[in-house]
Design an enzyme around this catalytic site. Structure first.
Site, PDB file in Angstrom:
ATOM      1  N   ARG A   1      23.913  10.160  -2.677  1.00 42.05           N
ATOM      2  CA  ARG A   1      23.089   9.228  -1.883  1.00 42.05           C
ATOM      3  C   ARG A   1      22.851   9.776  -0.473  1.00 42.05           C
ATOM      4  O   ARG A   1      23.756  10.366   0.122  1.00 42.05           O
ATOM      5  CB  ARG A   1      23.801   7.875  -1.749  1.00 42.05           C
ATOM      6  CG  ARG A   1      23.860   7.096  -3.031  1.00 42.05           C
ATOM      7  CD  ARG A   1      24.543   5.763  -2.818  1.00 42.05           C
ATOM      8  NE  ARG A   1      25.984   5.914  -2.599  1.00 42.05           N
ATOM      9  CZ  ARG A   1      26.795   4.886  -2.327  1.00 42.05           C
ATOM     10  NH1 ARG A   1      26.321   3.666  -2.231  1.00 42.05           N
ATOM     11  NH2 ARG A   1      28.079   5.093  -2.150  1.00 42.05           N
TER      12      ARG A   1
ATOM     13  N   LYS B   1      37.014  15.882   6.317  1.00 44.21           N
ATOM     14  CA  LYS B   1      38.477  15.959   6.137  1.00 44.21           C
ATOM     15  C   LYS B   1      38.861  17.083   5.187  1.00 44.21           C
ATOM     16  O   LYS B   1      39.875  17.732   5.381  1.00 44.21           O
ATOM     17  CB  LYS B   1      39.023  14.631   5.590  1.00 44.21           C
ATOM     18  CG  LYS B   1      38.864  13.469   6.548  1.00 44.21           C
ATOM     19  CD  LYS B   1      39.357  12.178   5.935  1.00 44.21           C
ATOM     20  CE  LYS B   1      38.541  11.700   4.765  1.00 44.21           C
ATOM     21  NZ  LYS B   1      37.151  11.314   5.073  1.00 44.21           N
TER      22      LYS B   1
ATOM     23  N   THR C   1      28.071  10.791  -4.890  1.00 43.42           N
ATOM     24  CA  THR C   1      26.958  10.070  -5.521  1.00 43.42           C
ATOM     25  C   THR C   1      25.596  10.692  -5.209  1.00 43.42           C
ATOM     26  O   THR C   1      24.598  10.288  -5.801  1.00 43.42           O
ATOM     27  CB  THR C   1      26.931   8.609  -5.019  1.00 43.42           C
ATOM     28  OG1 THR C   1      26.803   8.633  -3.595  1.00 43.42           O
ATOM     29  CG2 THR C   1      28.194   7.864  -5.405  1.00 43.42           C
TER      30      THR C   1
ATOM     31  N   GLY D   1      34.045   7.693   6.835  1.00 40.65           N
ATOM     32  CA  GLY D   1      34.185   8.662   5.750  1.00 40.65           C
ATOM     33  C   GLY D   1      33.233   9.829   5.939  1.00 40.65           C
ATOM     34  O   GLY D   1      32.394   9.838   6.845  1.00 40.65           O
TER      35      GLY D   1
ATOM     36  N   ARG E   1      48.528  -7.868 -10.451  1.00 41.18           N
ATOM     37  CA  ARG E   1      49.636  -7.522 -11.354  1.00 41.18           C
ATOM     38  C   ARG E   1      49.183  -7.473 -12.812  1.00 41.18           C
ATOM     39  O   ARG E   1      49.868  -7.927 -13.717  1.00 41.18           O
ATOM     40  CB  ARG E   1      50.814  -8.483 -11.155  1.00 41.18           C
ATOM     41  CG  ARG E   1      51.440  -8.267  -9.781  1.00 41.18           C
ATOM     42  CD  ARG E   1      52.198  -9.408  -9.277  1.00 41.18           C
ATOM     43  NE  ARG E   1      51.322 -10.522  -8.976  1.00 41.18           N
ATOM     44  CZ  ARG E   1      51.717 -11.633  -8.383  1.00 41.18           C
ATOM     45  NH1 ARG E   1      52.967 -11.788  -8.048  1.00 41.18           N
ATOM     46  NH2 ARG E   1      50.862 -12.603  -8.136  1.00 41.18           N
TER      47      ARG E   1
ATOM     48  N   GLY F   1      34.899  12.565  -2.046  1.00 36.94           N
ATOM     49  CA  GLY F   1      34.328  13.859  -2.387  1.00 36.94           C
ATOM     50  C   GLY F   1      34.627  14.805  -1.246  1.00 36.94           C
ATOM     51  O   GLY F   1      33.928  14.799  -0.239  1.00 36.94           O
ATOM     52  N   HIS F   2      35.688  15.574  -1.370  1.00 42.74           N
ATOM     53  CA  HIS F   2      36.095  16.472  -0.288  1.00 42.74           C
ATOM     54  C   HIS F   2      35.550  17.871  -0.572  1.00 42.74           C
ATOM     55  O   HIS F   2      35.925  18.503  -1.554  1.00 42.74           O
ATOM     56  CB  HIS F   2      37.615  16.481  -0.153  1.00 42.74           C
ATOM     57  CG  HIS F   2      38.151  15.173   0.364  1.00 42.74           C
ATOM     58  ND1 HIS F   2      39.480  14.845   0.395  1.00 42.74           N
ATOM     59  CD2 HIS F   2      37.502  14.102   0.881  1.00 42.74           C
ATOM     60  CE1 HIS F   2      39.625  13.635   0.908  1.00 42.74           C
ATOM     61  NE2 HIS F   2      38.441  13.164   1.200  1.00 42.74           N
TER      62      HIS F   2
ATOM     63  N   THR G   1      30.643   3.174  -4.847  1.00 46.71           N
ATOM     64  CA  THR G   1      30.357   4.443  -5.520  1.00 46.71           C
ATOM     65  C   THR G   1      30.297   4.265  -7.035  1.00 46.71           C
ATOM     66  O   THR G   1      29.958   5.221  -7.744  1.00 46.71           O
ATOM     67  CB  THR G   1      31.450   5.484  -5.194  1.00 46.71           C
ATOM     68  OG1 THR G   1      32.709   4.956  -5.635  1.00 46.71           O
ATOM     69  CG2 THR G   1      31.511   5.789  -3.710  1.00 46.71           C
TER      70      THR G   1
HETATM   71  P1  IMP Z   1      34.083   2.021  -3.267  1.00 51.74           P
HETATM   72  O1  IMP Z   1      35.175   2.756  -2.582  1.00 51.74           O
HETATM   73  O2  IMP Z   1      33.430   2.819  -4.366  1.00 51.74           O
HETATM   74  O3  IMP Z   1      34.509   0.650  -3.727  1.00 51.74           O
HETATM   75  O4  IMP Z   1      32.898   1.751  -2.206  1.00 51.74           O
HETATM   76  C1  IMP Z   1      33.066   0.886  -1.098  1.00 51.74           C
HETATM   77  C2  IMP Z   1      32.350   1.425   0.132  1.00 51.74           C
HETATM   78  O5  IMP Z   1      33.010   2.600   0.582  1.00 51.74           O
HETATM   79  C3  IMP Z   1      30.892   1.829  -0.119  1.00 51.74           C
HETATM   80  O6  IMP Z   1      30.145   1.559   1.055  1.00 51.74           O
HETATM   81  C4  IMP Z   1      30.982   3.336  -0.336  1.00 51.74           C
HETATM   82  O7  IMP Z   1      29.767   3.987  -0.024  1.00 51.74           O
HETATM   83  C5  IMP Z   1      32.088   3.690   0.652  1.00 51.74           C
HETATM   84  N1  IMP Z   1      32.811   4.904   0.259  1.00 51.74           N
HETATM   85  C6  IMP Z   1      33.719   5.052  -0.733  1.00 51.74           C
HETATM   86  N2  IMP Z   1      34.174   6.292  -0.788  1.00 51.74           N
HETATM   87  C7  IMP Z   1      33.559   6.969   0.192  1.00 51.74           C
HETATM   88  C8  IMP Z   1      33.657   8.327   0.672  1.00 51.74           C
HETATM   89  O8  IMP Z   1      34.417   9.146   0.171  1.00 51.74           O
HETATM   90  N3  IMP Z   1      32.869   8.620   1.730  1.00 51.74           N
HETATM   91  C9  IMP Z   1      32.052   7.710   2.336  1.00 51.74           C
HETATM   92  N4  IMP Z   1      31.940   6.445   1.933  1.00 51.74           N
HETATM   93  C10 IMP Z   1      32.686   6.077   0.865  1.00 51.74           C
END
Ligand code: IMP
Length: 427
Positions: A305, A21, A303, A17, A145, A45-46, A131
């Site tokens: 982070r 993109k 986030t 990620g 379901r 977050g694009h 996130t």
């Molecule tokens: P979730 O998608 O919030 O359930 O997070 C699951 C994992 O995917 C975590 O490690 C997040 O940091 C990662 N993650 C979710 N969305 C993104 C993104 O857009 N960019 C990078 N990492 C992501």
């Protein structure tokens, strides 16, 4: 990218990620008629930089920034209706005309406040470093379901029963996790009753609309979120998101047939990053990790982070090329490496005397592998103004050559900065 053979193009992230993109979709969307998001939700977050302004899109496809392009949120997305309207209102305030060109699949599932509550309160989510946007709990409800779809809002009495069921389940999870917080049906229904009329004006059978557009010759861009190594099947499970981020998921999540995808562009950073927990074989030691993080401004768009940074991992990208059927690569943030004396590419892993050329599925192995690096000279000059391949220093071209050779995939774009014009097209 679009031509007479390529009418439907899928753009996926080929790492963990945050590959850039959003920028690529923005550049390609100029020539698209439709842009469809097919999975994930407000966890994405694009970021798109236009004229000194940064637009961060979480659920709305990046194509919205091009007037006239129709944008759709596909059935595979889990949609947070509350933040969707915040995003729309911000775009309108910034002068983007959204009216009549944003559609939401009536089959998309909703992320409701109790999904976010469960995500934020659960120890399992914390261990993965999610996130907190309710993505996992919403997909869990979908598969169990127990979910609520956009079209359920057409029948609010029925929706109330579904919400009550979802809330009861969420509260049982919250109690089991030791949390004192609870969800409630009334406040969720109040929100849905308030938002339903507005959301239903956007509701559409997106698969059918895009199918008809394709039949009429439209150029369709399928926009992936997150990256291939976060795919629930192909990623570093369980340190993954809860959706199919890879191109196979694009057909399902947009409501199109797999045979309708003509090409798949994989976006990769010139190095590697990961946010959240889980294996990252090429992770840099400090202080180099912090240096690259600062150079690349590697802080999460959703986030905030700090992202973990690593050298370019060709094992990962070769794997992503295979599972996505990549027909081209876009290499982003090459400029971030401009000041480094030398750069490394990981070509294989070693673990207990075994050599891994292919990405292993075993997390225990992955957490212990030692990368095998190939070192290349840095170029130590700015690439930010390069607009053609020939403008790049020869060491940077050599680096890209190795990226291409090791991925077995041609490079279609190289991005050298955040602005729209900072891109080299190699088509
Ligand atoms: P979730 O998608 O919030 O359930 O997070 C699951 C994992 O995917 C975590 O490690 C997040 O940091 C990662 N993650 C979710 N969305 C993104 C993104 O857009 N960019 C990078 N990492 C992501």
């Amino acid at each position: 990218m679009f031509d007479s053979n390529v009418r439907t193009l899928c753009v996926v992230g080929a790492q963990w990620g945050d590959e850039g993109k959003g920028k690529l979709v923005d550049v390609i969307a100029e020539r698209a008629d439709w842009v469809v998001r097919y999975q994930g939700g407000a966890n994405a977050g694009h970021t798109v930089q236009i004229g000194g302004r940064a637009f961060v899109l979480h659920q709305i496809p990046s194509g919205i920034l091009h007037p006239g392009v129709r944008c759709a949120i596909g059935n595979g997305v889990v949609l947070d209706p509350d933040t969707l309207f915040t995003e729309i209102d911000e775009l309108v305030r910034d002068g983007v005309d959204v009216e009549g060109r944003l559609y939401v699949s009536d089959r998309a599932h909703l992320v409701l406040p109790y999904h976010k509550l469960v995500d934020c309160e659960s120890a399992a989510s914390r261990a993965i470093g999610t996130t907190g946007r309710g993505i996992g709990p919403a997909y869990e409800d979908k598969v169990a379901r127990r979910g609520i779809r956009v079209q359920d809002l057409r029948h609010l009495d029925r929706a109330r029963e579904l919400v009550a069921h979802g809330v009861a389940h969420a509260n049982a999870l919250l109690a089991a996790s030791g949390s004192e917080r609870r969800a409630d049906t009334e406040s969720t229904m109040e929100m849905l009753e308030r938002l339903a009329p507005r959301l239903l004006t956007l509701a559409e059978d997106v698969g059918l609309a895009v199918h008809r557009a394709r039949q009429a010759g439209a150029a369709v861009l399928l926009e992936g979120a997150q990256g291939s190594l976060l795919d629930v099947d192909h990623g570093t499970y369980p340190f993954v998101t809860s959706s199919s981020t890879t191109s196979g998921g694009a057909a399902i999540g947009a409501g199109l047939a797999p045979t309708s995808i003509d090409a798949v562009l994989g976006v990769v950073k010139a190095y590697t990053t990961r946010v959240g927990n889980g294996p990252l074989p090429t992770e840099l030691d400090e202080p180099l990790g912090a240096i690259v993080r600062e150079l690349g401004k590697e802080f999460g768009a959703t986030t905030g982070r700090p992202r973990r940074c690593g050298w370019y991992d060709a094992v990962v990208v070769r794997y992503a090329a295979r599972v996505n059927g990549l027909t081209g690569l876009a290499v982003t943030k090459l400029d971030v490496l401009d000041t480094l004396d030398r750069v490394a590419i990981c070509t294989a892993y070693e673990c207990d005397g075994d050599v891994y050329d292919e990405f292993p599925g075993d997390l225990v192995v992955l957490e212990r592998v030692v990368p095998r690096y190939e070192w290349l000279d840095g170029w130590r000059e700015s690439t930010a103004n390069a607009r053609r391949l020939d403008d790049l220093p020869s060491a940077a071209r050599r680096y890209l050559d190795r990226v291409r050779e090791l991925a077995g995939t041609a490079i279609a774009y190289v991005s050298v900065g955040t602005r729209r014009d900072q891109i080299i097209g190699l088509d």
